[in-house]
Design a protein around this motif. Structure first.
Motif, PDB file in Angstrom:
ATOM      1  N   LYS A  50       0.406  15.692 -33.082  1.00 21.54           N
ATOM      2  CA  LYS A  50      -0.014  14.635 -33.996  1.00 21.54           C
ATOM      3  C   LYS A  50       1.160  13.743 -34.377  1.00 21.54           C
ATOM      4  CE  LYS A  50      -4.051  16.999 -35.842  1.00 21.54           C
ATOM      5  NZ  LYS A  50      -4.727  17.559 -37.043  1.00 21.54           N
ATOM      6  N   LYS A  51       2.360  14.328 -34.460  1.00 21.45           N
ATOM      7  CA  LYS A  51       3.567  13.527 -34.625  1.00 21.45           C
ATOM      8  C   LYS A  51       4.046  13.144 -33.224  1.00 21.45           C
ATOM      9  CE  LYS A  51       5.035  15.699 -38.948  1.00 21.45           C
ATOM     10  NZ  LYS A  51       6.123  16.450 -39.638  1.00 21.45           N
ATOM     11  N   HIS A  52       3.627  11.954 -32.771  1.00 22.93           N
ATOM     12  CA  HIS A  52       3.808  11.576 -31.371  1.00 22.93           C
ATOM     13  C   HIS A  52       5.267  11.564 -30.948  1.00 22.93           C
ATOM     14  CE1 HIS A  52      -0.363   9.699 -30.448  1.00 22.93           C
ATOM     15  NE2 HIS A  52      -0.457  10.762 -31.207  1.00 22.93           N
ATOM     16  N   SER A  89      -3.551  17.790 -31.439  1.00 24.74           N
ATOM     17  CA  SER A  89      -4.845  17.130 -31.399  1.00 24.74           C
ATOM     18  C   SER A  89      -5.268  16.974 -29.946  1.00 24.74           C
ATOM     19  CB  SER A  89      -4.773  15.770 -32.088  1.00 24.74           C
ATOM     20  OG  SER A  89      -6.056  15.196 -32.202  1.00 24.74           O
ATOM     21  N   ASP A 126      -2.174  24.299 -35.322  1.00 28.19           N
ATOM     22  CA  ASP A 126      -1.846  23.228 -36.257  1.00 28.19           C
ATOM     23  C   ASP A 126      -0.783  22.313 -35.655  1.00 28.19           C
ATOM     24  OD1 ASP A 126      -3.609  24.226 -38.091  1.00 28.19           O
ATOM     25  OD2 ASP A 126      -2.101  25.339 -39.233  1.00 28.19           O
ATOM     26  N   LYS A 131      -8.420  15.009 -42.094  1.00 32.63           N
ATOM     27  CA  LYS A 131      -8.362  15.462 -40.711  1.00 32.63           C
ATOM     28  C   LYS A 131      -8.401  14.283 -39.751  1.00 32.63           C
ATOM     29  CE  LYS A 131     -10.565  19.074 -39.355  1.00 32.63           C
ATOM     30  NZ  LYS A 131     -11.625  20.017 -38.998  1.00 32.63           N
ATOM     31  N   ASP A 132      -7.861  14.496 -38.571  1.00 33.40           N
ATOM     32  CA  ASP A 132      -7.954  13.528 -37.489  1.00 33.40           C
ATOM     33  C   ASP A 132      -9.361  13.646 -36.888  1.00 33.40           C
ATOM     34  OD1 ASP A 132      -7.326  11.661 -35.624  1.00 33.40           O
ATOM     35  OD2 ASP A 132      -5.852  12.860 -34.548  1.00 33.40           O
ATOM     36  N   TYR A 160      -3.961  17.010 -24.501  1.00 33.28           N
ATOM     37  CA  TYR A 160      -3.578  17.393 -25.861  1.00 33.28           C
ATOM     38  C   TYR A 160      -2.223  16.775 -26.165  1.00 33.28           C
ATOM     39  CZ  TYR A 160      -0.119  20.773 -24.181  1.00 33.28           C
ATOM     40  OH  TYR A 160       0.972  21.349 -23.587  1.00 33.28           O
TER      41      TYR A 160
END
Length: 466
Positions: A237-239, A213, A210, A186-187, A234
């Protein structure tokens, strides 16, 4: 207030980290009236950096001293602001370096932090010590009596970053932080810790769909009600997907619950403006922000509009390996009571220091942001390397932007007409609040020697918002 450290904070030998702290009183013409040295000029405070809180009727100074080779004691001094006399000093806790409860986890002094938070009525003060794997909590009253003894906030936490604290008049507390959990897949987890009076600590995760982040959480009590707001940025997660925005929710302390936050994606117009300022790039057809996540401040206007404000940070390196840290545009998100979000920004790219910070103020039905800017006639002469050294090549000008509650810019006003007449730059990050609408700023220059950097303060700047 002035404090001086004798050694850099990266030393592992805590005994070599020393501070002195002085409070200075001035009259209305800024003539010095009196000076109070908390350490009597001996520079024997440490190893933790002193904390000063300006209360409604008193100044509170939190500091530490070595009791012997292994024990460190924490004290709070209560200072009368009228004559700078110390009216009361009490020891509130003791740390033994032989115990592995707090100090054992600290390898460098910058890993230890103290947060000092007061209730709205100034009757309770919450002191939070943060180490990489532990949070310690202590509550005192306005007479410096310990009303809740030092205790750890429970949880198996790694690499803790506390980003917001709140204590109510009733003693109820909320702390928001991010940390690595035991789950290595996890992040960072973003967590809210609750403690209502005379109960155990309870923690709740803020859950997102999901693939998403959260950035740095902040909390702020409402000016007009009993609500407690939380906010964060926010992002995907895949920037390179470019999906990013802000969220705003409420915390119910009595019910120890968190509302589902309202999510506001950044508008295409805002993202394009950030790209034009070189604080974003295009990847796979999406605009992706550069640099670290944005920590948002929460400000409430009188009509219930919530304003989230944060500035962007990034860094760049030259061919010789020198790294410059930049502070970029200030983003404002105006969230009206009906839930509509209007977004705007203040365009800028500057060196990152106390001069280039910003702060907000609400005056009647107006929202005011005070920040530093580079005069246009000097901007065209600067390249990236010079911006990194902006303290040496230009004079910064304090500016006030005035907005209505919908985020419309009504006025942009330079607060100093002739900055070159001043002996340095106005340090917005070092301000003191003299009254609800009156502020005092130090003016000076940053300098460098073999031991590190220091600041010379030569003048003071006075601001009254009418």
């Amino acid at each position: 207030m002035e404090y001086t450290k004798s050694q850099a904070p990266y030393l592992t030998n805590f005994k070599k980290v020393r501070y002195k702290l002085e409070l200075t009183q001035y009259d209305e013409t800024f003539k010095e009236l009196k000076k109070l040295s908390i350490d009597k000029g001996e520079k024997d405070l440490g190893p933790l950096s002193p904390v000063v809180h300006y209360g409604a009727t008193a100044i509170y100074v939190l500091y530490s001293r070595f009791a012997d080779d292994n024990k460190i004691k924490m004290y709070v001094a209560k200072v009368n602001p009228d004559d700078l006399s110390v009216t009361l000093t009490k020891e509130i806790m003791e740390h033994d370096q032989n115990n592995q409860d707090f100090w054992g986890a600290i390898k460098r002094m910058e890993q230890a932090h103290i947060l000092y938070t007061a209730s709205k009525d100034d009757k309770k003060m919450w002191i939070v010590h943060v180490a990489p794997t532990q949070i310690l909590s202590t509550v005192i009253d306005d007479e410096l009596n310990v009303v809740q003894k030092t205790e750890p906030i429970p949880g198996k936490l790694v690499n803790i970053q506390v980003t917001g604290t709140y204590i109510g008049n009733d003693g109820n507390k909320v702390l928001v932080c991010r940390y690595y959990s035991d789950d290595k897949n996890k992040d960072y987890d973003r967590t809210v810790f609750f403690q209502t009076a005379n109960t155990k600590w309870v923690s709740k995760l803020i859950n997102l769909p999901d693939g998403f982040s959260l950035g740095y959480l902040s909390v702020q009590e409402s000016r007009t009600s009993t609500k407690l707001y939380f906010s964060a940025e926010y992002f995907a997660k895949k920037h390179d997907e470019g999906n990013r925005g802000v969220l705003l929710g409420e915390i119910n302390i009595a019910g120890q619950s968190i509302s589902s936050p309202a999510i506001h994606p950044y508008t295409d117009e805002l993202k394009q403006r950030i790209l034009d300022l070189d604080f974003a790039s295009r990847k796979n057809g999406e605009i992706v922000f550069l640099g670290r996540g944005i920590g948002y401040k929460i400000t409430e206007m009188e009509n219930g509009t919530i304003v989230l404000s944060g500035d962007m940070h990034t860094s760049a390196s030259t061919t010789n390996g020198t790294t410059f840290y930049y502070v970029g545009p200030v983003i404002h998100v105006f969230i009206t009571p009906n839930g509509k979000a209007n977004m705007t920004l203040i365009p800028k790219k500057q060196a990152n220091d106390a001069v280039t910070e910003f702060f907000n103020y609400v005056y009647k039905d107006k929202f005011i942001c005070v920040y530093a800017d580079i005069p246009k006639f000097q901007q065209k002469e600067l390249n990236d390397k010079q911006i990194g050294l902006v303290r040496r090549v230009v004079e910064m000008v304090p500016v006030a932007n005035v907005y209505d509650s919908d985020g419309k810019l009504l006025e942009r006003k330079m607060l100093i007409d002739s900055p070159k007449k001043m002996k340095g730059n106005v340090m917005l990050g070092g301000r003191s609040k003299l009254a609800d609408n009156v502020f005092l700023f130090p003016v000076g220059k940053s300098k460098v020697n073999l031991m590190g950097y220091y600041t010379d303060v030569n003048e003071f700047c006075y601001l009254e918002i009418l």
